[in-house]
Design an enzyme around this catalytic site. Structure first.
Site, PDB file in Angstrom:
ATOM      1  N   SER A  15      33.256  27.231  30.624  1.00 15.45           N
ATOM      2  CA  SER A  15      34.305  27.607  31.583  1.00 15.45           C
ATOM      3  C   SER A  15      34.886  26.390  32.282  1.00 15.45           C
ATOM      4  O   SER A  15      36.111  26.221  32.355  1.00 15.45           O
ATOM      5  CB  SER A  15      33.724  28.572  32.631  1.00 15.45           C
ATOM      6  OG  SER A  15      33.223  29.732  32.024  1.00 15.45           O
ATOM      7  N   SER A  38      30.692  19.683  21.813  1.00 18.45           N
ATOM      8  CA  SER A  38      29.793  20.819  22.046  1.00 18.45           C
ATOM      9  C   SER A  38      29.175  21.252  20.722  1.00 18.45           C
ATOM     10  O   SER A  38      29.584  20.788  19.654  1.00 18.45           O
ATOM     11  CB  SER A  38      30.549  21.991  22.686  1.00 18.45           C
ATOM     12  OG  SER A  38      31.457  22.577  21.763  1.00 18.45           O
ATOM     13  N   LYS A  43      33.127  28.614  19.371  1.00 15.99           N
ATOM     14  CA  LYS A  43      33.850  28.351  20.620  1.00 15.99           C
ATOM     15  C   LYS A  43      34.855  27.219  20.431  1.00 15.99           C
ATOM     16  O   LYS A  43      35.953  27.252  20.998  1.00 15.99           O
ATOM     17  CB  LYS A  43      32.872  28.019  21.747  1.00 15.99           C
ATOM     18  CG  LYS A  43      32.093  29.219  22.264  1.00 15.99           C
ATOM     19  CD  LYS A  43      31.207  28.825  23.426  1.00 15.99           C
ATOM     20  CE  LYS A  43      30.435  30.027  23.964  1.00 15.99           C
ATOM     21  NZ  LYS A  43      29.535  29.629  25.079  1.00 15.99           N
ATOM     22  N   LEU A 127      27.428  17.089  36.003  1.00 12.47           N
ATOM     23  CA  LEU A 127      27.504  18.314  36.800  1.00 12.47           C
ATOM     24  C   LEU A 127      26.104  18.787  37.154  1.00 12.47           C
ATOM     25  O   LEU A 127      25.217  18.858  36.297  1.00 12.47           O
ATOM     26  CB  LEU A 127      28.232  19.414  36.026  1.00 12.47           C
ATOM     27  CG  LEU A 127      29.758  19.426  36.145  1.00 12.47           C
ATOM     28  CD1 LEU A 127      30.372  18.123  35.639  1.00 12.47           C
ATOM     29  CD2 LEU A 127      30.339  20.608  35.390  1.00 12.47           C
ATOM     30  N   LYS A 131      21.026  25.065  42.541  1.00 11.08           N
ATOM     31  CA  LYS A 131      19.639  25.409  42.207  1.00 11.08           C
ATOM     32  C   LYS A 131      18.766  24.168  41.995  1.00 11.08           C
ATOM     33  O   LYS A 131      17.541  24.276  41.903  1.00 11.08           O
ATOM     34  CB  LYS A 131      19.612  26.308  40.970  1.00 11.08           C
ATOM     35  CG  LYS A 131      20.233  27.678  41.241  1.00 11.08           C
ATOM     36  CD  LYS A 131      20.428  28.495  40.002  1.00 11.08           C
ATOM     37  CE  LYS A 131      21.046  29.843  40.347  1.00 11.08           C
ATOM     38  NZ  LYS A 131      22.400  29.724  40.960  1.00 11.08           N
ATOM     39  N   VAL A 172      30.298  29.168  40.396  1.00  9.67           N
ATOM     40  CA  VAL A 172      31.712  29.003  40.053  1.00  9.67           C
ATOM     41  C   VAL A 172      32.312  30.389  39.802  1.00  9.67           C
ATOM     42  O   VAL A 172      31.883  31.112  38.911  1.00  9.67           O
ATOM     43  CB  VAL A 172      31.888  28.110  38.813  1.00  9.67           C
ATOM     44  CG1 VAL A 172      33.367  27.999  38.445  1.00  9.67           C
ATOM     45  CG2 VAL A 172      31.297  26.726  39.075  1.00  9.67           C
ATOM     46  N   THR A 195      20.164  42.711  43.066  1.00 11.02           N
ATOM     47  CA  THR A 195      18.805  42.162  43.023  1.00 11.02           C
ATOM     48  C   THR A 195      18.152  42.214  44.399  1.00 11.02           C
ATOM     49  O   THR A 195      17.005  42.642  44.547  1.00 11.02           O
ATOM     50  CB  THR A 195      18.813  40.715  42.515  1.00 11.02           C
ATOM     51  OG1 THR A 195      19.765  39.960  43.264  1.00 11.02           O
ATOM     52  CG2 THR A 195      19.191  40.669  41.046  1.00 11.02           C
ATOM     53  N   ARG A 254      15.199  38.672  40.257  1.00 10.46           N
ATOM     54  CA  ARG A 254      14.798  38.236  38.919  1.00 10.46           C
ATOM     55  C   ARG A 254      13.900  37.009  39.004  1.00 10.46           C
ATOM     56  O   ARG A 254      13.896  36.302  40.013  1.00 10.46           O
ATOM     57  CB  ARG A 254      16.038  37.937  38.081  1.00 10.46           C
ATOM     58  CG  ARG A 254      16.900  39.145  37.798  1.00 10.46           C
ATOM     59  CD  ARG A 254      18.061  38.810  36.886  1.00 10.46           C
ATOM     60  NE  ARG A 254      18.975  37.850  37.510  1.00 10.46           N
ATOM     61  CZ  ARG A 254      20.060  37.352  36.911  1.00 10.46           C
ATOM     62  NH1 ARG A 254      20.360  37.728  35.680  1.00 10.46           N
ATOM     63  NH2 ARG A 254      20.839  36.504  37.526  1.00 10.46           N
TER      64      ARG A 254
END
Length: 340
Positions: A15, A38, A43, A127, A131, A172, A195, A254
């Site tokens: 994305s 990639s 894709k 990037l 987390k 994002v 959740t 989760r």
């Protein structure tokens, strides 16, 4: 600074990679070459239809995996700027497949660093993710390790003028696998799985993520970890914005998830500066003059103990602003869903 340069994006079919591609080709039409690197051939095939080479002669598509150092070295030859966006990013999949996550997120980061040092790359922007801050899951731990590798790379470059920096941000909006498209797909069932009703997250648009990367490419001195000033949202407000008539069914948190995300901890505050639009966590031993950096960017040291998390944020999205953002960034035809 971008026009005339050659740029490579790892994970370029994701994305953010596609958003960066659109931005670069639109804003900097004189860019010398833009390589999409990639491992997913399908894709790449689909993206090549969106960016045909007869319209965009600068673009190139290269199949490759960041786990393959030799392939990266070949791909990086002649490249000026590298944007490292490739990662295994789904928290629950990383918990279930830890070896694969480590190979991509840690081993891949090492390979990008070494390939960049060996091929004359001028700047690298990696990037990160919220987390990675005080991680409790494997994905976050691997991305924290990746951050450390890129920042430390500035210490091993020797005479090489290359600059490595990192950008860290929250969810994002509208990216593959994110919560809003997930809820929009689920709302026809009449049930939106929650959740934890108390959950909060940072929110940034794809363009906001693109702007951060471009800022780092242009302005990083090497070793900074940039953090944007962005709003938070409550998961229950997202659910209400997408499907007000839907049942909000609590299904439990989760594996590896936090209720609230962090981007700067009190321990980071000793090295964190306010740059205006962004915060920057600086390296403990920068290779440049700190006083000059402060003067150049009008940087202001944050107070000791400062923290930045999605629960205690001072800026919040509302149900109405979320609906407006969905129409603007995800689905222009979006309407409030009324379940039959």
């Amino acid at each position: 600074m971008i026009n005339g340069k050659t740029i490579l994006i790892t994970g370029g079919t994701g994305s953010l990679g596609k958003a960066l591609t659109t931005h670069i080709l639109t804003k900097y039409p004189k860019v010398s070459k833009l390589v999409i690197y990639s491992r997913d051939e399908q894709k790449q095939f689909q993206m090549a239809q969106e960016f045909p080479i007869d319209q965009y002669p600068q673009i190139r598509f290269l199949i490759g995996d960041v786990r393959d150092k030799e392939r990266l070295i070949r791909a990086f030859r002649g490249i000026d700027f590298v944007i490292h966006a490739a990662a295994m990013k789904h928290v629950h999949l990383a918990e279930y497949n830890p070896d694969e996550c480590i190979k991509t997120n840690v081993g891949g980061a090492q390979n990008v660093v070494h390939a960049s040092l060996e091929t004359g790359v001028e700047r690298v922007v990696a990037l990160s993710t919220d987390k990675a801050c005080a991680p409790i899951n494997l994905y976050g731990a691997t991305k924290l390790t990746s951050d450390k590798l890129f920042i430390a790379a500035n210490n091993i470059k020797g005479w090489n003028p290359i600059r490595f920096s990192v950008v860290r941000y929250g969810n994002v909006m509208g990216s593959n696998g994110s919560v809003i498209p997930f809820f929009m797909n689920k709302r026809e069932s009449g049930i939106l799985p929650i959740t934890d009703p108390e959950m909060t997250r940072f929110n940034i648009s794809l363009q906001g993520g693109v702007d951060m990367v471009m800022h780092a490419l242009k302005h990083a001195w090497g070793g900074e970890l940039f953090v944007p000033k962005i709003p938070s949202y409550k998961i229950m407000d997202v659910a209400e914005a997408v499907g007000p008539e839907c049942e909000k069914k609590v299904v439990g948190i989760r594996p590896g998830e936090k209720v609230h995300e962090e981007m700067i901890t009190p321990s980071d505050s000793f090295y964190t500066y306010d740059l205006g639009t962004y915060y920057a966590i600086l390296p403990t031993t920068p290779r440049w003059d700190l006083k000059e950096f402060i003067k150049n960017f009008n940087a202001k040291k944050v107070s000791v103990g400062f923290k930045y998390n999605s629960e205690e944020n001072t800026e919040w999205e509302t149900i109405d602003t979320l609906r407006s953002l969905i129409k603007k960034h995800i689905d222009p035809s979006f309407e409030i869903f009324q379940h039959a």
